[in-house]
Design a protein around this motif. Structure first.
Motif, short mmCIF file in Angstrom:
data_model
loop_
_atom_site.label_atom_id
_atom_site.label_comp_id
_atom_site.label_asym_id
_atom_site.label_seq_id
_atom_site.Cartn_x
_atom_site.Cartn_y
_atom_site.Cartn_z
N ASN A 24 0.77 -1.11 -0.13
CA ASN A 24 0.16 0.17 0.07
C ASN A 24 0.78 1.33 -0.06
O ASN A 24 0.55 2.21 -0.79
CB ASN A 24 -0.84 -0.13 1.00
CG ASN A 24 -1.77 1.04 1.29
OD1 ASN A 24 -2.83 0.94 2.10
ND2 ASN A 24 -2.15 1.89 0.34
N CYS A 117 -8.61 -2.10 -0.28
CA CYS A 117 -8.94 -2.14 1.17
C CYS A 117 -9.88 -2.86 1.61
O CYS A 117 -9.60 -3.38 2.91
CB CYS A 117 -9.58 -0.36 1.39
SG CYS A 117 -8.43 0.90 1.15
N TYR A 133 -7.85 0.27 7.54
CA TYR A 133 -8.45 0.05 6.36
C TYR A 133 -9.96 0.45 5.99
O TYR A 133 -10.21 0.81 4.91
CB TYR A 133 -7.93 -1.55 5.84
CG TYR A 133 -6.58 -1.31 5.37
CD1 TYR A 133 -6.23 -0.86 4.11
CD2 TYR A 133 -5.56 -2.07 6.13
CE1 TYR A 133 -4.91 -0.91 3.53
CE2 TYR A 133 -4.06 -1.85 5.56
CZ TYR A 133 -3.78 -1.22 4.52
OH TYR A 133 -2.52 -1.27 4.04
N HIS A 137 -11.16 2.93 3.22
CA HIS A 137 -12.05 2.47 2.31
C HIS A 137 -13.21 3.50 2.40
O HIS A 137 -13.67 3.87 1.14
CB HIS A 137 -12.69 1.04 2.70
CG HIS A 137 -13.65 0.59 1.55
ND1 HIS A 137 -14.90 0.90 1.56
CD2 HIS A 137 -13.28 -0.46 0.73
CE1 HIS A 137 -15.33 0.21 0.61
NE2 HIS A 137 -14.44 -0.56 -0.02
#
Length: 169
Positions: A24, A117, A133, A137
């Motif tokens: 990420n 995510c 996450y 999201h």
């Protein structure tokens, strides 16, 4: 009490969480450079603002991700250098991305980010990672709505064929 009880921040990352956080962070670094470059290509002010917002979102995510990587002794991936600002008129016509293309890239990247995510959220065993996450999201989902709205307003949305014929019963 087991190893996975108590404060989640005291729990070890599992391998999936570690590679997800590292990937990420690396992906965000690439997106920041790409969006800085695409910003130089856009002539639409609203699209430019969305690119700036996307860059800022990636940087904010990376602040959290970098802390997690460092605390857990994971080396940071390399990052490309910041891109300089350029004058749109200096970019040759054949080498220039146009605004609908840029917006489509932004939409595709955002959709991929939402899926990433969701996957990270689903495989996390640490509650703090899962919640991080979930927040990423939510922000990406809100941003996706802004991109979709701009695509519709500007007439840039490429519609798939609509299924309007229904079988007779």
């Amino acid at each position: 009490m087991g190893m996975l009880s108590g404060n989640p921040k005291d729990q070890p990352l599992n391998y999936g969480e570690a590679i997800t956080i590292w990937t990420n962070f690396a992906t965000n670094n690439g997106l920041i450079a790409a969006y800085q470059t695409l910003y130089n290509h856009t002539g639409d002010k609203e699209l430019g603002k969305l690119l700036e917002e996307a860059i800022q979102c990636c940087k904010e995510e990376n602040e959290q991700l970098e802390t997690l990587l460092k605390v857990n002794g994971i080396a940071l991936p390399p990052a490309p250098p910041e891109r300089p600002n350029a004058n749109l008129e200096d970019i040759p016509a054949g080498a220039k991305f146009n605004d609908p293309e840029i917006c489509a890239m932004l939409a595709a990247d955002t959709a991929a980010g939402l899926m990433a995510c969701s996957q990270a959220l689903g495989m996390s065993i640490r509650e703090d990672i899962a919640m991080m996450y979930a927040q990423f999201h939510m922000k990406k989902g809100q941003f996706a709505g802004k991109v979709l709205k701009l695509e519709k307003e500007k007439g840039w949305l490429i519609m798939p064929p609509l299924h309007l014929n229904y079988p007779d019963e």
